[in-house]
Scaffold this active site. Structure first.
Site, PDB file in Angstrom:
ATOM      1  N   ASP A 448       0.859  -1.184   0.000  1.00 56.31           N
ATOM      2  CA  ASP A 448       0.000   0.000   0.000  1.00 56.31           C
ATOM      3  C   ASP A 448       0.897   1.236   0.000  1.00 56.31           C
ATOM      4  O   ASP A 448       1.563   1.523   0.998  1.00 56.31           O
ATOM      5  CB  ASP A 448      -0.896  -0.030   1.251  1.00 56.31           C
ATOM      6  N   HIS A 449       0.888   1.962  -1.105  1.00 54.81           N
ATOM      7  CA  HIS A 449       1.805   3.087  -1.254  1.00 54.81           C
ATOM      8  C   HIS A 449       1.428   4.284  -0.387  1.00 54.81           C
ATOM      9  O   HIS A 449       2.183   5.263  -0.313  1.00 54.81           O
ATOM     10  CB  HIS A 449       1.870   3.520  -2.720  1.00 54.81           C
ATOM     11  N   ARG A 450       0.276   4.229   0.277  1.00 55.41           N
ATOM     12  CA  ARG A 450      -0.069   5.318   1.189  1.00 55.41           C
ATOM     13  C   ARG A 450       0.841   5.315   2.413  1.00 55.41           C
ATOM     14  O   ARG A 450       1.180   6.379   2.945  1.00 55.41           O
ATOM     15  CB  ARG A 450      -1.530   5.179   1.660  1.00 55.41           C
TER      16      ARG A 450
END
Length: 478
Positions: A448-450
């Protein structure tokens, strides 16, 4: 004269998981007329998470089975009635005429009202039923006070922006009924759920309700609203497949339904990034063979390459704990998890499930091997409990067992990363300056690139690869 008082007790479909709304009755173990005892299993049901056997919490005789096998029943609905024997008593003929009129009336009224509700181990009584109905009334009430869209023929969507005005009437503690994926969809589309008219059962707002409301809000922006709506609505018709000769329609329910909802929610909520690396795992495969032959982990313990991959990932997480995290949208916080609950994606006859090993990071290689074996065997038997599938923090999917080299796995909702372990193949590889056949696999890490930057994701994947290339590092790096 001695008489036996018998009364009917109703057993309702319990919430055997965490917030589940329905379950399918797989099989009944009893029939009308059978005698049952407290704790006896009467049926098996399948929820979106697992197949669970339900015990009856009292003694008696089966009076009625309210649903057949294969029926999907809402939580809180009566599924079986049991005739329960009361205490024997002696009739009192000397009572005057007025007494019978008074005595029988309170007795039945007092019995059912404060009737003791036995609590089933694991899920207990549901106390939110009345609240749920009350909230549905509130939601319907608010929806009814909104300006009716049909009131104006041409600017049909015009009243929609005015909907927030009556929202103030909603009590501060009340919230519209909607599942988390629907709430997320509404947030992404800028839709206030309090302004949406629910069409789902018990006043629950569905994805279709949100899309319909969003379309109504967007309608005024179109210069020619009626034409635009017709043009957009037309292509939706082909979405319903036309059945042809030999087609078979399979109902979407149980695990398949839950998996579909989870994957859609994950794919359109968490921005996925997937990285790949090829690894020479020749030494790891030799290590696995030695462990099998020596029996060091126990004669009955199953040793496989997946075990070493799991240990390598757990070691990488110790070096980079930021990968074991969760995004809390409501609180706007990143939660760094204190334990690693390692999920293992398992393909079962019921569909894809992801049970997890609780606190896997604290286990020895032997303990991890035992837990992994138990998890796989339980999943194959279809006996995985809902608790075993809750609270996962990171997952491994072993696509290599199907002969697949790699893939781009979708995150299990609520987790920050998932590692795909591909097939191990003999390939030409440069080893010690020469091209020789070596055993090679491909790893893929989706994250998850968040909350996981490229640097962190890359370091974790590189560490797993390095540990599999030289498994002795499992000792030095630990």
């Amino acid at each position: 004269m001695t008489t036996e008082v018998r009364s009917l007790r109703e057993f309702k479909m319990p919430d055997v998981g965490e917030g589940l709304t329905e379950a399918e009755i797989l099989s009944w173990y009893v029939k009308p007329g059978d005698t049952v005892t407290d704790g006896q299993v009467v049926c098996e049901v399948e929820t979106a998470k697992a197949a669970v056997e339900l015990p009856i919490p009292f003694n008696g005789v089966v009076e009625t089975l309210h649903f057949p096998e294969g029926a999907t029943v809402d939580v809180g609905t009566v599924i079986i009635s049991i005739a329960v024997a009361g205490e024997a008593g002696v009739a009192a003929p000397a009572a005057p005429a007025a007494a019978p009129a008074q005595a029988p009336v309170p007795a039945p009224a007092e019995e059912p009202e404060p009737e003791r509700r036995e609590v089933l181990v694991g899920y207990g009584p549901r106390t939110g039923g009345s609240q749920r109905r009350a909230r549905r009334t509130t939601t319907t009430k608010v929806a009814a006070t909104r300006p009716a869209p049909a009131a104006a023929p041409a600017p049909v969507a015009a009243p929609a922006p005015a909907a927030p005005a009556p929202v103030a009437e909603v009590p501060s503690g009340e919230r519209p009924l909607a599942k988390p994926p629907v709430r997320k969809l509404a947030k992404d589309l800028g839709v206030d759920l309090r302004a949406v008219t629910p069409t789902g059962r018990d006043g629950v707002i569905t994805r279709e309700d949100v899309h319909a409301h969003a379309a109504a809000q967007a309608a005024p922006a179109a210069p020619v609203a009626p034409v635009a709506e017709t043009a957009v609505a037309e292509p939706a018709a082909p979405q319903a497949p036309v059945s042809g000769a030999g087609d078979v329609r399979v109902p979407i329910k149980g695990v398949r339904k839950a998996t579909a909802q989870a994957m859609v929610a994950s794919a359109f909520t968490a921005p996925h990034v997937t990285e790949f690396v090829q690894v020479d795992v020749t030494r790891t495969m030799k290590f696995v063979r030695r462990l099998k032959e020596s029996g060091e982990l126990g004669r009955d313990v199953r040793v496989s390459p997946l075990l070493i991959v799991a240990k390598a990932l757990l070691t990488a997480i110790k070096r980079h704990p930021g990968i074991n995290a969760q995004w809390d949208e409501a609180a706007q916080e990143i939660v760094l998890k204190g334990q690693v609950n390692l999920g293992i994606a398992a393909a079962t006859p019921r569909g894809l499930i992801v049970p997890n090993i609780k606190d896997a990071g604290s286990r020895t290689l032997s303990g991890l091997a035992t837990s992994l074996g138990e998890l796989v065997e339980t999943a194959r038997q279809g006996k995985t409990s809902p608790a075993d599938m809750q609270g996962g923090t990171i997952t491994i999917t072993n696509v290599g067992v199907f002969g697949v080299d790699t893939g781009t796995p979708i995150l299990n909702p609520g987790e920050a990363a998932i590692l795909a372990f591909g097939a191990v193949r003999e390939l030409p590889w440069v080893h010690k300056g020469k091209v020789v056949p070596r055993q090679v696999t491909t790893l893929a890490l989706s994250f998850d690139h968040r909350l996981v930057d490229g640097e962190l994701g890359s370091k974790v994947l590189a560490d797993v690869a390095a540990l599999l290339e030289r498994p002795k590092r499992l000792i030095t790096w630990a």
